[in-house]
Design a protein around this motif. Structure first.
Motif, short mmCIF file in Angstrom:
data_model
loop_
_atom_site.label_atom_id
_atom_site.label_comp_id
_atom_site.label_asym_id
_atom_site.label_seq_id
_atom_site.Cartn_x
_atom_site.Cartn_y
_atom_site.Cartn_z
N PHE A 116 0.82 -1.20 0.00
CA PHE A 116 0.00 0.00 0.00
C PHE A 116 0.86 1.26 0.00
CE2 PHE A 116 -4.32 -1.42 0.44
CZ PHE A 116 -4.22 -2.69 0.95
N GLU A 117 0.30 2.31 -0.57
CA GLU A 117 0.91 3.62 -0.51
C GLU A 117 -0.18 4.66 -0.37
OE1 GLU A 117 3.01 4.11 -4.24
OE2 GLU A 117 1.25 5.01 -5.18
N ALA A 118 0.19 5.83 0.09
CA ALA A 118 -0.78 6.92 0.22
C ALA A 118 -0.09 8.22 -0.12
CB ALA A 118 -1.37 6.97 1.63
N GLU A 119 -0.86 9.14 -0.65
CA GLU A 119 -0.32 10.44 -1.03
C GLU A 119 -1.01 11.56 -0.28
OE1 GLU A 119 -0.37 11.29 -5.21
OE2 GLU A 119 1.03 12.96 -4.98
N PHE A 120 -0.25 12.36 0.38
CA PHE A 120 -0.77 13.52 1.11
C PHE A 120 -0.83 14.71 0.15
CE2 PHE A 120 -1.66 16.59 4.15
CZ PHE A 120 -0.68 17.57 4.21
N LYS A 121 -2.01 15.27 0.02
CA LYS A 121 -2.19 16.46 -0.81
C LYS A 121 -2.81 17.55 0.05
CE LYS A 121 -2.67 14.09 -5.25
NZ LYS A 121 -3.49 13.89 -6.47
N ARG A 122 -1.96 18.47 0.45
CA ARG A 122 -2.42 19.52 1.36
C ARG A 122 -3.49 20.38 0.71
NH1 ARG A 122 0.02 21.77 5.75
NH2 ARG A 122 1.99 20.74 5.27
N SER A 123 -3.32 20.69 -0.57
CA SER A 123 -4.25 21.58 -1.26
C SER A 123 -5.65 20.98 -1.33
CB SER A 123 -3.75 21.90 -2.66
OG SER A 123 -3.65 20.71 -3.43
N GLN A 124 -5.73 19.67 -1.32
CA GLN A 124 -7.02 18.99 -1.40
C GLN A 124 -7.45 18.41 -0.05
OE1 GLN A 124 -7.02 16.13 -4.63
NE2 GLN A 124 -5.88 17.51 -5.97
N SER A 125 -6.63 18.60 0.97
CA SER A 125 -6.91 18.01 2.29
C SER A 125 -7.25 16.53 2.16
CB SER A 125 -8.07 18.75 2.97
OG SER A 125 -7.73 20.09 3.22
N SER A 126 -6.41 15.85 1.39
CA SER A 126 -6.69 14.43 1.16
C SER A 126 -5.47 13.57 1.49
CB SER A 126 -7.11 14.20 -0.29
OG SER A 126 -6.01 14.41 -1.17
#
Lengths: 117, 112
Positions: B63-73
């Motif tokens: 598994f991997e995950a991506e932090f996107k501050r601009s999308q709060s996701s």
């Protein structure tokens, strides 16, 4: 990795009795442990934060006299459900946080399923 | 106040297909973000976590995950799902006070 155990894994009791659930950190010392409650098909709800050597901090709406928490040592926290009733039936999960780690890493126990008849 | 939203209650994918589980959060400062997996009747297992640095985080079990501050996701991904990945997945935000707020979870079903 860090291991947290819970005992018992499941318990059935009669209404009005008290039930004690143990949470142990097996290979690390935990100054802070957390107790969660999870209803079927729902998320975890934090009940209280247990700090070794001091009183637990309860979340709003959680009755501290009903859910007694004792964190007597750096590896053991207990949750006692006093005068249990059928509505207390739930899945109770504890977690333990090792000291000195960045952020809020916590390791979860396998949970205790409580059924009150 | 902090909050976590997992928009998908239930997702079904075929074995071998790619997977993305969505997570949106609300938090007043730099968030600590987590993904956990829970098998039926079991506790939670940490898949991965984000504190700072590289916004693409690698975890266990592919598994991997991506932090996107601009999308709060903080969406969770896996390129090829295995039948053993069927479980409940929770996204969580950790506060400095030591409390984690969990999303409502996403149930993953894997079709053979």
């Amino acid at each position: 990795g860090a291991v947290v155990s819970q005992h018992p894994s499941w318990v059935i009791c009669k209404s009005g009795t008290s039930v004690k659930i143990e949470c142990r950190s097996l290979d690390f010392q935990a100054t802070t442990m957390f107790w969660y409650r999870q209803f079927p098909k729902q998320s975890l709800m934090l009940m209280a934060t247990s700090n070794e050597g001091s009183k637990a901090t309860y979340e709003q709406g959680v009755e501290k006299d009903k859910f007694l928490i004792n964190h007597a040592s750096l590896t053991l926290s207990t949750l006692t459900v006093t005068s249990a009733h059928p509505e207390d039936s739930s899945f109770y999960i504890c977690s333990a946080r090792p000291p000195g780690l960045a952020g809020e890493t916590q390791y979860f126990g396998p949970g205790t399923r409580l059924l009150v008849l | 106040a902090q909050s976590v939203t997992q928009p998908d209650i239930h997702i079904t994918v075929s074995e071998g297909a790619s997977l993305e589980l969505r997570c949106n959060y609300s938090y007043g400062a730099t968030p600590y973000l987590f993904w956990y997996v829970q098998s039926p009747g079991q506790g939670l297992q940490l898949l991965l976590k984000y504190f700072s640095g590289d916004t693409l985080v690698q975890g266990i079990k592919g598994f991997e995950a991506e932090f996107k501050r601009s999308q709060s996701s903080f969406n969770l991904r896996k390129p090829s799902v295995h039948w053993s990945d069927a479980a409940e997945y929770f996204c969580a935000v950790g506060a400095n006070a030591g409390k984690s707020t969990f999303g409502d979870g996403t149930t993953l079903t894997v079709k053979p």
